[in-house]
Design an enzyme around this catalytic site. Structure first.
Site, PDB file in Angstrom:
ATOM      1  CE1 TYR A 153      -6.349  72.746   0.780  1.00 20.69           C
ATOM      2  CE2 TYR A 153      -6.253  73.792  -1.368  1.00 20.69           C
ATOM      3  CZ  TYR A 153      -5.949  72.732  -0.544  1.00 20.69           C
ATOM      4  OH  TYR A 153      -5.234  71.667  -1.034  1.00 20.69           O
ATOM      5  CD  GLU A 160      -0.181  78.579   5.185  1.00 18.54           C
ATOM      6  OE1 GLU A 160       0.287  78.982   4.097  1.00 18.54           O
ATOM      7  OE2 GLU A 160      -0.631  77.423   5.352  1.00 18.54           O
TER       8      GLU A 160
END
Length: 239
Positions: A153, A160
């Site tokens: 995560y 991103e």
């Protein structure tokens, strides 16, 4: 005399289960192949190609194939929240679109981070779903599904955000896909501003997603441990 109508739990047909099993393990193969491409790129770096040159078709095919998941949920083959499924699929597709259409992002340091995190996450996720269809999920798959996120995560989100950040300079200069006033529609749109807003949305969403997975891990692994203890006790009592 009236009869009460209860909810019927319709089980997917053999054909539907076969289709879902096949879909999930094709995705396992696709993301495993992408992981191989990434590792091979760094072990045997090509002379005149970037990482994106190597992986773009694999990413395009298997990430866009996730749209099938939206259809599966919409028609009731998979029991899941449709809005959440759409959001999850579109968020990934948006990253792929940014990399594909904005030149600077293909050299972003966030690209290998995001893609590697996606690979491990999707390999474990689709393996979990595939085995679940046949009614047997190996403990290692369950453990990986609810443990790898601790690292994946933060790494994936960092990747991103770096991809988005890399795109801002190009968008600011070119005004790509932006509409400025005045115009006959009396409407303006800035892709640069839209991406900034998306990046800000990560701030409240990431902790919620992360803590949700922490809770799910505790809940799921506790159940498995309890079953193992009960099975052991049963065997001991019947020796």
């Amino acid at each position: 005399m009236s009869t009460a109508k209860g909810k019927t739990n319709k089980k997917p047909s053999t054909v539907a289960n076969s289709y879902l099993f096949l879909y999930n393990f094709i995705q396992v193969f696709g993301w495993s192949y992408l992981l191989f491409q990434i590792v091979n790129f760094y072990v045997n770096p090509p002379k005149d190609q970037t990482l994106w040159d190597i992986v773009k078709y694999t990413v395009g095919i298997f990430q866009n194939a996730a749209f099938i998941e939206i259809i599966n949920v919409a028609i009731g083959l998979v029991k899941s929240n449709l809005a959440v499924t759409i959001q999850q699929v579109l968020s990934r597709v948006a990253i792929v679109a940014a990399i594909a259409f904005i030149p600077e992002t293909s050299n972003s340091p966030g690209l290998p981070l995001a893609l590697t995190a996606w690979c491990f996450a999707e390999i474990t996720r689709y393996s979990y779903y595939g085995f679940n269809i046949i009614g047997y999920i190996p403990y290692l798959v369950v453990w990986a599904r609810y443990t790898f996120f601790y690292v994946l995560y933060p790494v994936g989100v960092s990747g991103e955000l770096l991809v988005y950040w890399t795109s801002l300079g190009y968008l600011g200069k070119t005004k790509m896909w932006s509409i400025e006033m005045p115009n006959k529609y009396n409407f303006s749109f800035s892709l640069w501003a839209a991406i900034c807003i998306v990046m800000l949305v990560y701030i409240p969403l990431f902790p919620q997603m992360y803590l949700h997975m922490v809770y799910q891990r505790k809940k799921t692994l506790s159940k498995l441990e309890l079953k193992k203890v009960q099975k052991k006790k049963f065997l001991e009592d019947n020796v």
